[in-house]
Scaffold this active site. Structure first.
Site, PDB file in Angstrom:
ATOM      1  CE  LYS A  76     -17.176  -6.096   2.677  1.00  0.00           C
ATOM      2  NZ  LYS A  76     -16.448  -5.513   1.435  1.00  0.00           N
ATOM      3  NE  ARG A 114      -3.120  -6.919  -4.840  1.00  0.00           N
ATOM      4  CZ  ARG A 114      -3.774  -6.712  -3.880  1.00  0.00           C
ATOM      5  NH1 ARG A 114      -3.269  -6.997  -2.567  1.00  0.00           N
ATOM      6  NH2 ARG A 114      -5.152  -6.231  -3.902  1.00  0.00           N
ATOM      7  CB  SER A 121      -4.676  -6.557   4.370  1.00  0.00           C
ATOM      8  OG  SER A 121      -3.957  -5.263   3.954  1.00  0.00           O
ATOM      9  CG  HIS A 128      -2.036  -0.834   1.370  1.00  0.00           C
ATOM     10  ND1 HIS A 128      -2.176  -1.780   2.605  1.00  0.00           N
ATOM     11  CD2 HIS A 128      -2.981  -1.139   0.528  1.00  0.00           C
ATOM     12  CE1 HIS A 128      -3.000  -2.613   2.301  1.00  0.00           C
ATOM     13  NE2 HIS A 128      -3.692  -2.308   1.439  1.00  0.00           N
TER      14      HIS A 128
END
Ligand code: ADP
Length: 168
Positions: free
Chosen positions: A41, A92, A129, A17
């Site tokens: 969440k 990514r 993460s 990040h």
């Protein structure tokens, strides 16, 4: 003034990040790192929104044109409210691309906002993460993947969680 947003959950912030945030900060006059606050969440998160924002504020303190904020609901509403016309996302792998393309097209249909994709640095292309949490949970060494202060908090939080599970 060219202002951009780097959105995410940052649970917790990783070196991947930070690489994207830093590179965005060289392309735009101002960068807002926006932490998604989604109550539904919340239980699935390891860190609260305040904790995630606090860690980001600490690690982004070295970038003078970067600030941190929380957002609820639609990212495009956040962009409109803050005069932001660019969303920066890190890419990514091809697996990120399908979803990100769909999201970018949806967002630009909702408001006048461009999505700018920054390719991940090869050093961090495997980094997420969720994976960092999973590896750390099983005792793997994640130093070098997250900033030192995040590593400390991560280790503490996982120990707390283990304690809670032992008590249950
Ligand atoms: P994660 O996928 O790690 O749970 P977030 O939802 O917080 O992360 O992701 C926020 C943004 O950061 C997304 O645009 C994501 O593609 C990007 N990002 C996350 N990790 C990396 C990385 N290692 N390299 C490049 N971009 C990344």
């Amino acid at each position: 003034m060219r202002r951009a947003v780097c959105p995410g959950s940052f649970d917790p912030v990783t070196n991947g990040h930070i690489d994207i945030i830093e590179r965005a900060s060289t392309l735009f006059d101002e960068v807002v790192v926006a932490v998604g606050i989604n109550q539904s969440k919340a239980r699935a998160r390891l860190f609260t929104a305040d904790e995630r924002m606090g860690m980001l504020e600490e690690v982004c303190a070295t970038f003078p044109n970067v600030s941190v904020a929380g957002f609820h609901g639609l990212l495009t509403d956040f962009c409109q409210a803050h005069g932001i016309h660019a969303i920066v996302k890190g890419l990514r792998a091809v697996s990120d691309f399908d979803y990100e393309l769909q999201m970018a097209q949806m967002n630009s249909s909702l408001t006048e906002v461009e999505t700018v994709f920054i390719p991940t640095s090869p050093t961090y292309s495997f980094l997420a993460s969720s994976l960092v949490k999973e590896v750390a949970m099983f005792g793997g060494d994640v130093s070098g993947l997250v900033p030192d202060r995040v590593l400390t908090r991560l280790t503490e939080r996982l120990a707390e969680r283990r304690g809670e599970e032992d008590d249950a």
